[in-house]
Design a protein around this motif. Structure first.
Motif, short mmCIF file in Angstrom:
data_model
loop_
_atom_site.label_atom_id
_atom_site.label_comp_id
_atom_site.label_asym_id
_atom_site.label_seq_id
_atom_site.Cartn_x
_atom_site.Cartn_y
_atom_site.Cartn_z
N LEU A 125 -39.86 -23.31 -34.21
CA LEU A 125 -39.05 -22.10 -34.30
C LEU A 125 -39.81 -20.90 -33.75
CD1 LEU A 125 -36.35 -20.91 -35.26
CD2 LEU A 125 -37.41 -20.55 -37.49
N LYS A 126 -41.10 -20.84 -34.06
CA LYS A 126 -41.92 -19.73 -33.56
C LYS A 126 -41.93 -19.72 -32.02
CE LYS A 126 -46.11 -17.33 -34.59
NZ LYS A 126 -46.94 -17.03 -35.69
N LEU A 127 -42.00 -20.91 -31.41
CA LEU A 127 -41.93 -20.99 -29.94
C LEU A 127 -40.56 -20.58 -29.43
CD1 LEU A 127 -43.75 -24.41 -29.40
CD2 LEU A 127 -44.66 -22.12 -28.92
N LEU A 128 -39.51 -21.01 -30.16
CA LEU A 128 -38.15 -20.72 -29.71
C LEU A 128 -37.81 -19.24 -29.75
CD1 LEU A 128 -36.20 -23.67 -31.39
CD2 LEU A 128 -36.77 -23.40 -28.97
N VAL A 129 -38.42 -18.50 -30.66
CA VAL A 129 -38.11 -17.07 -30.77
C VAL A 129 -39.11 -16.21 -29.99
CG1 VAL A 129 -36.89 -17.30 -32.96
CG2 VAL A 129 -39.33 -16.79 -32.98
N ASN A 130 -39.93 -16.84 -29.19
CA ASN A 130 -40.87 -16.12 -28.33
C ASN A 130 -40.08 -15.22 -27.38
OD1 ASN A 130 -42.27 -15.78 -25.67
ND2 ASN A 130 -43.94 -16.67 -26.85
N PRO A 131 -40.43 -13.94 -27.28
CA PRO A 131 -39.67 -13.01 -26.43
C PRO A 131 -39.53 -13.46 -24.97
CG PRO A 131 -41.16 -11.79 -27.85
CD PRO A 131 -41.49 -13.25 -28.03
N LYS A 132 -40.57 -14.06 -24.38
CA LYS A 132 -40.47 -14.49 -22.97
C LYS A 132 -39.46 -15.62 -22.81
CE LYS A 132 -44.97 -12.91 -21.69
NZ LYS A 132 -45.53 -12.51 -20.47
N LEU A 133 -39.48 -16.59 -23.74
CA LEU A 133 -38.50 -17.67 -23.70
C LEU A 133 -37.11 -17.11 -23.95
CD1 LEU A 133 -37.76 -20.67 -23.48
CD2 LEU A 133 -38.22 -20.86 -25.93
N GLU B 51 -35.99 -14.17 -23.25
CA GLU B 51 -35.51 -13.49 -22.03
C GLU B 51 -34.96 -14.48 -21.02
OE1 GLU B 51 -38.59 -10.98 -20.42
OE2 GLU B 51 -38.93 -10.05 -22.37
N ARG B 52 -35.67 -15.59 -20.83
CA ARG B 52 -35.23 -16.60 -19.86
C ARG B 52 -33.91 -17.25 -20.29
NH1 ARG B 52 -41.23 -18.26 -19.43
NH2 ARG B 52 -41.85 -17.06 -17.61
N VAL B 53 -33.82 -17.57 -21.57
CA VAL B 53 -32.59 -18.17 -22.09
C VAL B 53 -31.44 -17.18 -21.97
CG1 VAL B 53 -31.46 -19.06 -24.16
CG2 VAL B 53 -33.77 -19.80 -23.60
N SER B 54 -31.72 -15.90 -22.23
CA SER B 54 -30.70 -14.86 -22.11
C SER B 54 -30.15 -14.77 -20.69
CB SER B 54 -31.30 -13.52 -22.54
OG SER B 54 -30.37 -12.49 -22.35
N VAL B 55 -31.03 -14.87 -19.71
CA VAL B 55 -30.59 -14.84 -18.30
C VAL B 55 -29.66 -16.03 -18.04
CG1 VAL B 55 -31.36 -15.11 -15.90
CG2 VAL B 55 -32.56 -13.52 -17.44
N PHE B 56 -30.05 -17.23 -18.51
CA PHE B 56 -29.21 -18.41 -18.32
C PHE B 56 -27.86 -18.24 -19.02
CE2 PHE B 56 -27.65 -22.34 -20.31
CZ PHE B 56 -27.18 -22.97 -19.18
N LEU B 57 -27.88 -17.78 -20.28
CA LEU B 57 -26.64 -17.67 -21.06
C LEU B 57 -25.69 -16.60 -20.51
CD1 LEU B 57 -27.95 -18.20 -24.69
CD2 LEU B 57 -26.77 -19.84 -23.21
N SER B 58 -26.20 -15.72 -19.67
CA SER B 58 -25.35 -14.72 -19.01
C SER B 58 -24.88 -15.19 -17.64
CB SER B 58 -26.11 -13.39 -18.87
OG SER B 58 -26.35 -12.84 -20.14
N SER B 59 -25.36 -16.35 -17.20
CA SER B 59 -25.01 -16.85 -15.87
C SER B 59 -23.75 -17.70 -15.91
CB SER B 59 -26.16 -17.69 -15.31
OG SER B 59 -26.20 -18.95 -15.97
N PRO B 60 -23.04 -17.81 -14.79
CA PRO B 60 -21.85 -18.67 -14.72
C PRO B 60 -22.14 -20.14 -15.05
CG PRO B 60 -21.92 -17.22 -12.82
CD PRO B 60 -23.23 -17.06 -13.55
#
Length: 135
Positions: A21-29, A31-40
């Motif tokens: 969980l600590k790895l999953l909530v890492n800000p850099k990860l 940010e990357r997941v956020s970019v994907f989840l905003s993509s088509p």
């Protein structure tokens, strides 16, 4: 036990789960997941999410052509007939279980194994007093 229930229990209640969980909530990860989840491309995740969470889509406004991304879906609008008409209702719309508790100045609300008072959740002492005595 349901798959979702097991994963939540694992992540929040075990030492290996907390490490992951600590790895999953890492800000850099994040940010990357956020970019994907905003993509088509993230649109592909939506049907499985709807199925695994038993979401009744008849309650929501679906844009013509569907949702542009998972984030677009995640912030979907409720149809007017499903919205509360009572102005004094304190609601937190989500796809989850509904909890109804008596609210007073001493009540504690457990959210994902963290405890909060109404004052902490609302960040406003005066507003929290407004809901005291309600549910």
């Amino acid at each position: 036990m349901k798959k979702e229930s097991f994963s939540v229990v694992f992540l929040y209640q075990t030492i290996p789960g907390r490490m992951i969980l600590k790895l999953l909530v890492n800000p850099k990860l994040s940010e990357r997941v956020s970019v994907f989840l905003s993509s088509p491309l993230s649109r592909l995740v939506i049907p499985g999410f709807i199925r695994s969470n038993s979401i009744e889509m008849k309650r929501f406004v679906v844009p013509y052509g569907g949702y542009r991304s998972f984030n677009d879906f995640f912030t979907r609008r409720l149809k007017d007939r499903y919205k509360s008409k009572v102005v004094s209702d304190l609601i937190s719309p989500c796809d989850g279980l509904l909890s109804v508790i008596d609210i007073d100045e001493n009540c504690v609300i457990n959210i994902k194994h963290s405890k909060y008072s109404v004052k902490e959740l609302l960040r406003d002492k005066r507003l929290s007093k407004k809901y005291s005595g309600g549910t």
